[in-house]
Scaffold this motif. Structure first.
Motif, PDB file in Angstrom:
ATOM      1  N   TYR A 267     -14.418  -0.353   5.485  1.00 17.83           N
ATOM      2  CA  TYR A 267     -14.765  -2.302   6.237  1.00 17.83           C
ATOM      3  C   TYR A 267     -15.818  -2.818   4.924  1.00 17.83           C
TER       4      TYR A 267
ATOM      5  N   SER B  15     -15.608  -2.064   1.802  1.00 15.50           N
ATOM      6  CA  SER B  15     -14.760  -1.930   0.674  1.00 15.50           C
ATOM      7  C   SER B  15     -14.742  -3.025   0.014  1.00 15.50           C
ATOM      8  N   LYS B  16     -15.375  -3.082  -1.373  1.00 12.00           N
ATOM      9  CA  LYS B  16     -14.538  -4.345  -1.807  1.00 12.00           C
ATOM     10  C   LYS B  16     -13.828  -4.444  -2.613  1.00 12.00           C
TER      11      LYS B  16
ATOM     12  N   VAL C  11      -8.249  -8.829  -4.171  1.00 12.48           N
ATOM     13  CA  VAL C  11      -6.379  -8.287  -3.619  1.00 12.48           C
ATOM     14  C   VAL C  11      -5.414 -10.012  -3.764  1.00 12.48           C
TER      15      VAL C  11
ATOM     16  N   ALA D 261      -5.644  -1.475   1.944  1.00 13.65           N
ATOM     17  CA  ALA D 261      -5.311  -2.397   3.262  1.00 13.65           C
ATOM     18  C   ALA D 261      -4.469  -3.308   3.376  1.00 13.65           C
ATOM     19  N   TYR D 262      -4.907  -4.395   2.604  1.00 14.94           N
ATOM     20  CA  TYR D 262      -4.234  -5.628   3.031  1.00 14.94           C
ATOM     21  C   TYR D 262      -2.649  -4.973   2.850  1.00 14.94           C
TER      22      TYR D 262
ATOM     23  N   GLU E  54      -7.740   2.554  10.792  1.00 13.54           N
ATOM     24  CA  GLU E  54      -8.598   1.694   9.614  1.00 13.54           C
ATOM     25  C   GLU E  54     -10.220   2.480   9.957  1.00 13.54           C
TER      26      GLU E  54
ATOM     27  N   THR F 262      -7.986   1.306  -1.227  1.00 15.66           N
ATOM     28  CA  THR F 262      -8.869   0.391  -1.766  1.00 15.66           C
ATOM     29  C   THR F 262      -8.474  -1.093  -1.103  1.00 15.66           C
ATOM     30  N   PRO F 263      -9.054  -2.130  -0.877  1.00 19.35           N
ATOM     31  CA  PRO F 263      -8.772  -3.172   0.129  1.00 19.35           C
ATOM     32  C   PRO F 263      -7.614  -3.936  -1.174  1.00 19.35           C
ATOM     33  N   GLN F 264      -6.630  -3.290  -1.956  1.00 18.22           N
ATOM     34  CA  GLN F 264      -5.367  -3.716  -1.919  1.00 18.22           C
ATOM     35  C   GLN F 264      -4.372  -3.196  -1.331  1.00 18.22           C
TER      36      GLN F 264
END
Length: 177
Positions: free
Chosen positions: A28, A30-31, A34, A5-6, A23, A1-3
């Motif tokens: 890339y 994904s929305k 975060v 990844a961050y 990655e 998820t973007p969360q």
């Protein structure tokens, strides 16, 4: 998820040890929301979906596939748990084994070939730590043991929902007599 990844990238930067951060380019775009205050710990898996019949173990770009397969399987009457492994080394044996023990069945999903791979190592770890809890062999749904296909043909090489559902169906269900 973007969360994830961050949070995991922040954890990798903060780590005093060397970290290889992979990655998947497929993710890339994904929305998602975060929260910069949320942190993730390197080496911790995440239960992405609860279920009681079978556990799908996936990482990276295979996680959305596992979630999609779980949704389709739910429509067919199977309760599918999805575990996002997130970190390969260190590996979260505790979360993975607890998840597999709770369902008694497991399928490992990865885009890489199955031979001598992370998927085969996860499968071996599950067998070693959960053998007495397993109701069926642990299956793998991976890329084929061939050279990686060119982009035009990679959809035939990579795991897909149908292959995951076939693996789930092969797990010795009592109601399939």
């Amino acid at each position: 998820t973007p969360q994830d990844a961050y949070s995991l990238l922040r954890a990798a930067i903060a780590s005093p040890d060397p970290v290889v951060f992979l990655e998947p380019k497929k993710l890339y775009w994904s929305k998602g929301e975060v929260d910069t205050a949320v942190t993730a710990e390197i080496g911790s898996a995440r239960i992405a979906r609860d279920g009681s019949d079978v556990t799908l173990l996936a990482y990276g770009a295979s996680v959305p596939l596992a979630l999609e397969a779980a949704e389709v399987a739910a429509g067919e009457g199977r309760s599918v748990q999805v575990v996002d492994v997130r970190s390969l080394s260190p590996f979260d044996d505790e979360t993975v084994t607890a998840a597999v023990r709770s369902t008694g069945r497991a399928v490992v999903i990865a885009e890489a070939p199955g031979f001598v791979s992370v998927a085969s190592e996860i499968q071996a770890r599950v067998f070693e730590r959960c053998f007495e809890y397993l109701e069926a062999p642990v299956r793998r749904v991976t890329g084929f043991d061939t050279p990686y296909a060119p982009p035009k043909f990679e959809h035939w090489y990579l795991p897909d929902v149908d292959r995951v559902l076939d693996a789930i169906d092969s797990l010795h269900w009592e109601d399939d007599a």
